[in-house]
Design an enzyme around this catalytic site. Structure first.
Site, PDB file in Angstrom:
ATOM      1  N   HIS A  78      -8.341  -4.947  -0.634  1.00 22.47           N
ATOM      2  CA  HIS A  78      -7.048  -4.218  -0.257  1.00 22.47           C
ATOM      3  C   HIS A  78      -6.041  -4.997   0.580  1.00 22.47           C
ATOM      4  O   HIS A  78      -6.230  -4.979   1.945  1.00 22.47           O
ATOM      5  CB  HIS A  78      -7.183  -2.512  -0.215  1.00 22.47           C
ATOM      6  CG  HIS A  78      -5.810  -1.835  -0.174  1.00 22.47           C
ATOM      7  ND1 HIS A  78      -5.077  -1.884  -1.185  1.00 22.47           N
ATOM      8  CD2 HIS A  78      -5.369  -1.075   0.571  1.00 22.47           C
ATOM      9  CE1 HIS A  78      -3.908  -0.975  -0.814  1.00 22.47           C
ATOM     10  NE2 HIS A  78      -4.112  -0.819   0.443  1.00 22.47           N
ATOM     11  N   GLU A 134      -9.943  -3.415  -5.865  1.00 21.73           N
ATOM     12  CA  GLU A 134      -9.401  -2.315  -5.136  1.00 21.73           C
ATOM     13  C   GLU A 134      -9.093  -0.986  -5.877  1.00 21.73           C
ATOM     14  O   GLU A 134      -9.118  -0.978  -7.197  1.00 21.73           O
ATOM     15  CB  GLU A 134      -8.085  -2.651  -4.229  1.00 21.73           C
ATOM     16  CG  GLU A 134      -6.974  -2.835  -5.315  1.00 21.73           C
ATOM     17  CD  GLU A 134      -5.921  -2.935  -4.258  1.00 21.73           C
ATOM     18  OE1 GLU A 134      -5.433  -2.179  -3.318  1.00 21.73           O
ATOM     19  OE2 GLU A 134      -5.105  -3.977  -4.580  1.00 21.73           O
ATOM     20  N   SER A 172       0.985  -1.221   0.016  1.00 24.91           N
ATOM     21  CA  SER A 172      -0.009  -0.118   0.083  1.00 24.91           C
ATOM     22  C   SER A 172       0.860   1.248   0.047  1.00 24.91           C
ATOM     23  O   SER A 172       1.571   1.122  -0.833  1.00 24.91           O
ATOM     24  CB  SER A 172      -1.032  -0.130   1.365  1.00 24.91           C
ATOM     25  OG  SER A 172      -1.989   0.938   1.229  1.00 24.91           O
TER      26      SER A 172
END
Length: 291
Positions: A262, A232, A139
């Site tokens: 995610h 996502e 991320s």
């Protein structure tokens, strides 16, 4: 490009909802057990706090790991259980960087922390020999990891490989997937991304390639595995990075996973899809080693 001088704001300016989210994330992820046979050690490398995770058996692979959390949440301690499974499954020492968070420490503070730890690990793992140094992140941490690759590349260095899991690499927040996946991504949204950008950049240009690595020249970078979910909002960041790196001549192993949220990787070992993702990473690293 020279890294800009970091700035800071008072910690009292951290919004209450961010404080609570930090506490919840660390509590929920940090309460999980360590992978069997993995030892965790808190220490500092080049003055930066890290957690050093190592399987009980000898390994020749070191992974510098940068956790997710939208640049404003997460900690090395909270991510220790999850990263202990990476250490076990990838037969690697995993060094989790406790990099500074926004808004107290905006861009490029976290990147500078990652660079300091990388430089320390590079002294331990010289480029010659059979030991591997790998950069990884998920991320927002995947974005910091990508920025780290670019920065060390400018300095004439390169790790042996990179693992970028659902990376956030375009802080302009303009990808179509923010709209297309708005109803399928229950963990992240355009509004959350915009809040993260405001806290992280604090007026710095989102077009800076070290902040938005999607916009960079990826020539000369090491082989990389990139993973994302079809559902996502950061899907197009991962797709775009894979395509841009391939066009620059980089070896890229790219996989999209259906019906996942995610960074579903956090669900390992209980989630079969997380196991599948770990298997892909291991196969990528093993194949690269044999090449």
């Amino acid at each position: 490009m020279t890294l800009p001088k970091p700035t800071s704001v008072r910690s009292s300016e951290v919004p209450d909802h961010v404080r609570k989210a930090r506490e919840a994330l660390d509590r929920d992820m940090g309460a999980r057990p360590l992978a069997q046979g993995v030892v965790a050690r808190e220490c500092t490398l080049n003055g930066r706090p890290v957690i050093d995770l190592a399987p009980s058996r000898p390994v020749n692979r070191t992974i510098l790991y940068l956790h997710g959390g939208g640049f404003r949440m997460g900690s090395a301690r909270g991510f220790t259980p999850y990263c202990s499974h990476l250490a076990r499954e990838l037969s690697a020492r995993v060094v989790v960087v406790d990099y500074r968070l926004a808004p107290e420490n905006p861009f490029p503070a976290g990147l500078l922390d990652a660079l300091a730890v990388y430089e320390s690990l590079r002294r331990e793992v010289p480029r010659a020999g059979d030991r591997e140094l790998i950069v990884a992140g998920d991320s927002a941490g995947g974005g910091v990891a990508a920025g780290l690759l670019l920065e060390v590349g400018k300095r004439g260095d390169s790790p042996d490989a990179a693992l970028l899991l659902c990376p956030w690499v375009d802080l302009r927040v303009v990808a179509q997937s923010y709209d297309e996946c708005a109803t399928t991504d229950i963990l992240y949204s355009r509004a959350q991304a915009e809040e993260g950008v405001a806290m992280y950049l604090q007026g710095h240009a989102p077009t800076d390639p070290l902040a938005s690595p999607l916009l960079a020249d990826w020539s000369g970078q090491p082989p990389m595995a990139i993973q994302t979910s079809v559902l996502e909002v950061l899907r197009d960041d991962a797709r775009g990075l894979a395509e841009r790196a391939r066009r620059a001549g980089v070896t890229v192993s790219f996989r999209e996973f259906p019906e996942q949220q995610h960074v579903w990787h956090y669900g390992f070992p209980d989630d079969p899809a997380a196991k599948d993702a770990f298997d892909h990473l291991r196969e990528f690293l093993d194949e690269k080693r044999r090449a």
